[in-house]
Design an enzyme around this catalytic site. Structure first.
Site, PDB file in Angstrom:
ATOM      1  N   GLU A  46      24.587  65.656  31.434  1.00 44.13           N
ATOM      2  CA  GLU A  46      25.597  64.621  31.241  1.00 44.13           C
ATOM      3  C   GLU A  46      25.206  63.654  30.126  1.00 44.13           C
ATOM      4  O   GLU A  46      24.021  63.387  29.912  1.00 44.13           O
ATOM      5  CB  GLU A  46      25.770  63.815  32.539  1.00 44.13           C
ATOM      6  CG  GLU A  46      26.208  64.653  33.715  1.00 44.13           C
ATOM      7  CD  GLU A  46      26.090  63.930  35.037  1.00 44.13           C
ATOM      8  OE1 GLU A  46      26.801  64.330  35.983  1.00 44.13           O
ATOM      9  OE2 GLU A  46      25.279  62.984  35.140  1.00 44.13           O
ATOM     10  N   ALA A  48      12.468  62.558  45.107  1.00 47.12           N
ATOM     11  CA  ALA A  48      11.848  61.782  44.035  1.00 47.12           C
ATOM     12  C   ALA A  48      12.303  60.326  43.980  1.00 47.12           C
ATOM     13  O   ALA A  48      11.547  59.457  43.540  1.00 47.12           O
ATOM     14  CB  ALA A  48      12.126  62.458  42.687  1.00 47.12           C
ATOM     15  N   ASP A  63      14.401  64.411  56.124  1.00 44.68           N
ATOM     16  CA  ASP A  63      14.647  65.351  55.040  1.00 44.68           C
ATOM     17  C   ASP A  63      14.535  66.750  55.637  1.00 44.68           C
ATOM     18  O   ASP A  63      13.723  66.969  56.548  1.00 44.68           O
ATOM     19  CB  ASP A  63      13.624  65.172  53.912  1.00 44.68           C
ATOM     20  CG  ASP A  63      14.025  65.859  52.619  1.00 44.68           C
ATOM     21  OD1 ASP A  63      14.298  65.160  51.629  1.00 44.68           O
ATOM     22  OD2 ASP A  63      14.066  67.113  52.593  1.00 44.68           O
ATOM     23  N   ASP A  74      27.330  63.036  43.443  1.00 53.08           N
ATOM     24  CA  ASP A  74      27.548  62.403  42.133  1.00 53.08           C
ATOM     25  C   ASP A  74      28.107  63.338  41.070  1.00 53.08           C
ATOM     26  O   ASP A  74      27.998  63.063  39.881  1.00 53.08           O
ATOM     27  CB  ASP A  74      26.237  61.797  41.628  1.00 53.08           C
ATOM     28  CG  ASP A  74      25.120  62.831  41.501  1.00 53.08           C
ATOM     29  OD1 ASP A  74      25.360  64.019  41.779  1.00 53.08           O
ATOM     30  OD2 ASP A  74      23.998  62.436  41.128  1.00 53.08           O
TER      31      ASP A  74
END
Length: 350
Positions: free
Chosen positions: A47, A130, A152, A222
């Site tokens: 992007e 991260a 997670d 996103d």
């Protein structure tokens, strides 16, 4: 960025970046805005995120490739440029991989301070990869979160997060609890932050997990085809976004019709619209990451690099003795410029 954090400390860097982000949200209408330009592939997305005001132009190059970790590469890698609008001269070229993690966490905290209940002290953090440490520390220092419940699908990611934060002075007073499921993690949480990486239409948080007054901070959804929050959660909540045209394409909002009502965060910060209406209301920040936040981060980096003497000059742009003569950079040393003839001189003078 790492050197700057080493000088200032991570809590101060998060506080400072959040202040710059809030300042820029408050002058929202001064920006020339557009959704980011995305190139999608089977493995991820690359992007470009441009934005400008009257004096400064910035862009960020960023990727998102969830399978990269199997190759020893980061899922997200980025760099950015800050330039002077009046001349077009680039003033700063910077890494933005580490910086993106900070600006994302700082933005999440800015939104939570405006939307979550003021007495929120417990957060669930779903996705411990991260960016998770930055979210945890931003909410600890900027939102006064005292306990974080972790989950997670990769237990090693949770163990990594706990190693990084336990006995870390920046996390003093922060309790960490590893949970065995999303449902266990969100039970009793005031704030739920989701920050997963898989490029899939997931439904990590469902409506039956909601509790009165909960604030959802959806960060990982996103791009088109990548979501984390079931549509019924959005229907049950008051939803806030950064830049509505972009979020409708990329956020969890992509599952809902174009007339589903949302509020842009800048309107709440500028007190042009209400945030949370009552203590029982469920709120959601459908965060996809917007170029203005990188603009703020690059401004912060540039200002502090100058103040602290960080960074180094690089010969990125050509230095020309005659700005109209670009060829001088490759002109052979033995070449001689021909002198114009008298006739040519006369013609030129006419």
């Amino acid at each position: 960025m790492a050197a700057l954090i080493g000088r200032l400390g991570l809590p101060a860097a998060l506080q400072g970046m959040a202040a710059y982000i809030r300042q820029d949200f408050l002058r929202w209408k001064s920006f020339d805005k557009a959704p980011r330009v995305a190139s999608h592939s089977a493995n991820g997305v690359i992007e470009l995120m441009p934005i400008a005001d009257a004096s400064t132009y910035t862009f960020k190059y960023v990727n998102g490739h969830p399978k990269n970790t199997a190759l020893g590469l980061s899922t997200v890698m980025a760099f950015g440029v800050l330039a002077d609008v009046a001349t077009g001269v680039p003033l700063l070229l910077s890494e933005l991989t580490l910086t993106t993690a900070l600006r994302t966490a700082a933005t999440s905290a800015v939104a939570a301070r405006a939307l979550a209940r003021p007495n929120s002290r417990v957060m669930a953090l779903i996705g411990n990869g991260a960016q998770s440490e930055f979210q945890a520390l931003a909410f600890h220092h900027l939102v006064d979160i005292e306990e974080i419940r972790l989950f997670d699908i990769d237990p090693q990611a949770t163990a990594k997060l706990m190693r990084n934060l336990q006995a870390n002075p920046d996390a003093a007073g922060l309790r960490l609890t590893a949970c065995s499921s999303v449902r266990e993690a969100v039970q009793g949480a005031d704030i739920v932050t989701t920050i997963t990486a898989d490029k899939t239409n997931a439904a990590i948080i469902t409506a039956d997990m909601l509790e009165p007054g909960m604030h959802i901070n959806g960060v990982g959804g996103d791009c088109p085809g990548k979501t984390e929050i079931h549509a019924d959660v959005l229907r049950a909540a008051k939803v806030f976004v950064e830049f509505e045209p972009q979020t409708r394409m990329e956020g969890d909002l992509q599952h809902l019709p174009a007339d589903f009502g949302v509020t842009e965060l800048w309107q709440v910060l500028a007190r042009k619209s209400s945030g949370r209406d009552n203590a029982e209301q469920v709120t959601m920040f459908d965060s996809v990451g917007f170029a203005m936040e990188d603009f703020s981060a690059l401004r912060y980096l540039y200002d502090h690099a100058l103040q602290l003497g960080l960074g180094a000059p690089i010969a990125l742009m050509a230095q020309l003795s005659d700005p109209k003569d670009l060829y001088q950079l490759i002109r052979p040393a033995s070449a001689k410029l021909a002198q114009p003839s008298a006739q040519a001189q006369t013609t030129e003078s006419v």
